[in-house]
Design a protein around this motif. Sequence first.
Motif, PDB file in Angstrom:
ATOM      1  N   MET A  80       0.825  -1.261  -0.255  1.00  0.00           N
ATOM      2  CA  MET A  80       0.084  -0.169  -0.034  1.00  0.00           C
ATOM      3  C   MET A  80       0.749   1.326   0.015  1.00  0.00           C
ATOM      4  O   MET A  80       1.862   1.264   0.668  1.00  0.00           O
ATOM      5  CB  MET A  80      -1.002   0.088   1.150  1.00  0.00           C
ATOM      6  CG  MET A  80      -1.867   1.031   1.312  1.00  0.00           C
ATOM      7  SD  MET A  80      -3.113   1.182   2.628  1.00  0.00           S
ATOM      8  CE  MET A  80      -4.055   2.319   2.464  1.00  0.00           C
ATOM      9  N   SER A  81       0.383   2.243  -0.795  1.00  0.00           N
ATOM     10  CA  SER A  81       1.256   3.452  -0.893  1.00  0.00           C
ATOM     11  C   SER A  81       0.610   4.523  -0.182  1.00  0.00           C
ATOM     12  O   SER A  81      -0.490   4.834   0.058  1.00  0.00           O
ATOM     13  CB  SER A  81       1.266   3.844  -2.306  1.00  0.00           C
ATOM     14  OG  SER A  81       1.987   2.886  -3.057  1.00  0.00           O
ATOM     15  N   THR A  82       1.614   5.546   0.446  1.00  0.00           N
ATOM     16  CA  THR A  82       1.176   6.614   1.196  1.00  0.00           C
ATOM     17  C   THR A  82       1.437   7.825   0.542  1.00  0.00           C
ATOM     18  O   THR A  82       2.638   8.096  -0.206  1.00  0.00           O
ATOM     19  CB  THR A  82       1.797   6.660   2.516  1.00  0.00           C
ATOM     20  OG1 THR A  82       1.764   5.457   3.002  1.00  0.00           O
ATOM     21  CG2 THR A  82       1.496   7.730   3.142  1.00  0.00           C
ATOM     22  N   PRO A 127      10.831   3.622   3.084  1.00  0.00           N
ATOM     23  CA  PRO A 127      10.451   2.821   4.482  1.00  0.00           C
ATOM     24  C   PRO A 127      11.970   2.363   4.982  1.00  0.00           C
ATOM     25  O   PRO A 127      12.153   2.153   6.122  1.00  0.00           O
ATOM     26  CB  PRO A 127       9.861   1.673   4.088  1.00  0.00           C
ATOM     27  CG  PRO A 127       9.124   2.081   2.774  1.00  0.00           C
ATOM     28  CD  PRO A 127      10.028   3.063   2.095  1.00  0.00           C
ATOM     29  N   ASP A 128      13.116   2.358   4.388  1.00  0.00           N
ATOM     30  CA  ASP A 128      14.400   1.934   4.796  1.00  0.00           C
ATOM     31  C   ASP A 128      15.216   2.988   5.399  1.00  0.00           C
ATOM     32  O   ASP A 128      16.211   3.093   5.821  1.00  0.00           O
ATOM     33  CB  ASP A 128      15.174   1.181   3.787  1.00  0.00           C
ATOM     34  CG  ASP A 128      15.172   1.800   2.295  1.00  0.00           C
ATOM     35  OD1 ASP A 128      15.332   2.963   2.374  1.00  0.00           O
ATOM     36  OD2 ASP A 128      15.163   1.214   1.371  1.00  0.00           O
ATOM     37  N   GLY A 179       6.058   3.808  -1.128  1.00  0.00           N
ATOM     38  CA  GLY A 179       5.578   2.457  -1.231  1.00  0.00           C
ATOM     39  C   GLY A 179       6.382   1.545  -0.021  1.00  0.00           C
ATOM     40  O   GLY A 179       6.820   2.230   0.772  1.00  0.00           O
ATOM     41  N   LYS A 180       6.136   0.157  -0.161  1.00  0.00           N
ATOM     42  CA  LYS A 180       6.442  -0.421   0.785  1.00  0.00           C
ATOM     43  C   LYS A 180       8.137  -0.632   0.704  1.00  0.00           C
ATOM     44  O   LYS A 180       8.745  -1.083   1.679  1.00  0.00           O
ATOM     45  CB  LYS A 180       5.828  -1.926   0.849  1.00  0.00           C
ATOM     46  CG  LYS A 180       6.090  -2.758  -0.319  1.00  0.00           C
ATOM     47  CD  LYS A 180       5.347  -4.262  -0.094  1.00  0.00           C
ATOM     48  CE  LYS A 180       5.686  -5.107  -1.472  1.00  0.00           C
ATOM     49  NZ  LYS A 180       6.961  -5.589  -1.404  1.00  0.00           N
ATOM     50  N   ASP A 181       8.630  -0.547  -0.568  1.00  0.00           N
ATOM     51  CA  ASP A 181       9.947  -0.568  -0.613  1.00  0.00           C
ATOM     52  C   ASP A 181      10.728   0.539  -1.261  1.00  0.00           C
ATOM     53  O   ASP A 181      11.789   0.655  -1.129  1.00  0.00           O
ATOM     54  CB  ASP A 181      10.317  -1.682  -1.775  1.00  0.00           C
ATOM     55  CG  ASP A 181       9.691  -3.087  -1.255  1.00  0.00           C
ATOM     56  OD1 ASP A 181      10.021  -3.469  -0.111  1.00  0.00           O
ATOM     57  OD2 ASP A 181       8.942  -3.753  -2.058  1.00  0.00           O
TER      58      ASP A 181
END
Length: 281
Positions: A1-3, A21-22, A97-99
Amino acid sequence: MSTPITITRHQGLEALELVAPDGARATLLLHGAHLLSWVPAGADEQLYLSPKSAFATGQAVRGGVPVIFPQFAARGPLQRHGFARGKPWQLVSAEAGKDDALAVLRLNDDGATRMVWPHEFEAEISIRIAGRVLEMELACENRGATPMSFTAALHTYLRLTQYISASLQGLSGLAFWDSASDRAATQHEDLLRLDGEMDRIYQDLKHDLTLRDGDRRLRISQQGFSDAVVWNPGQAKGDALADMPEGGWKQMLCVEAAQVLRPIELPPGESWAGMQTLELT
């Protein structure tokens, strides 16, 4: 899921603060679609930004990654390096995104651009960060009824910590145009060491480059662009720049993905894209 990433302000100008996220981070101005900062996950700033840069509408920023379009340097009738870096770009999308984190900005022709460059176009830049990788893609579509020709570059200012020992690896065997001495030559050594003013356009880059700066290794690759520009103004010209501090030239090296020596020719309805990827290894 994207923010979704919302527009903020940086030095009074609209900007996007990308955070993956990293922990990888980047700052992108809507003014000129100008990338100001890139901090890979777990690392330090990789781009040089002059502390004397002007942050004002219509003015170019010294450092980061200026977008050069549709003319490189003074190789044509337009203002130096074209008009794209001084224009407001429109936000298409920006999300984490998640990555990764990704932003896309767009520039279309308008009355002012058509007065100096009579073409209908749509340009987009996409900035993606993830881990220790930065991807920058510049794309352009000819939306008019006649062919158009242009040159372009991602004018990347890389931060240096050890100017005396820094080098660029991977240019061996390439022909280049030396703009400082106005002559053609061929690179014979694999390691290019900095020694005074350097302003070279390397032709037909086939392999990745590596910036060696102390213990730091930064891999530089490109697709779509056939040339690579390596530039440092040296002491005399560097210290004469009003928007760079004295000695600032020792803290930067431009390694640009570029299309200069053979302009891009776009028929009506056709598109072109070029990418530069930086990876801290």
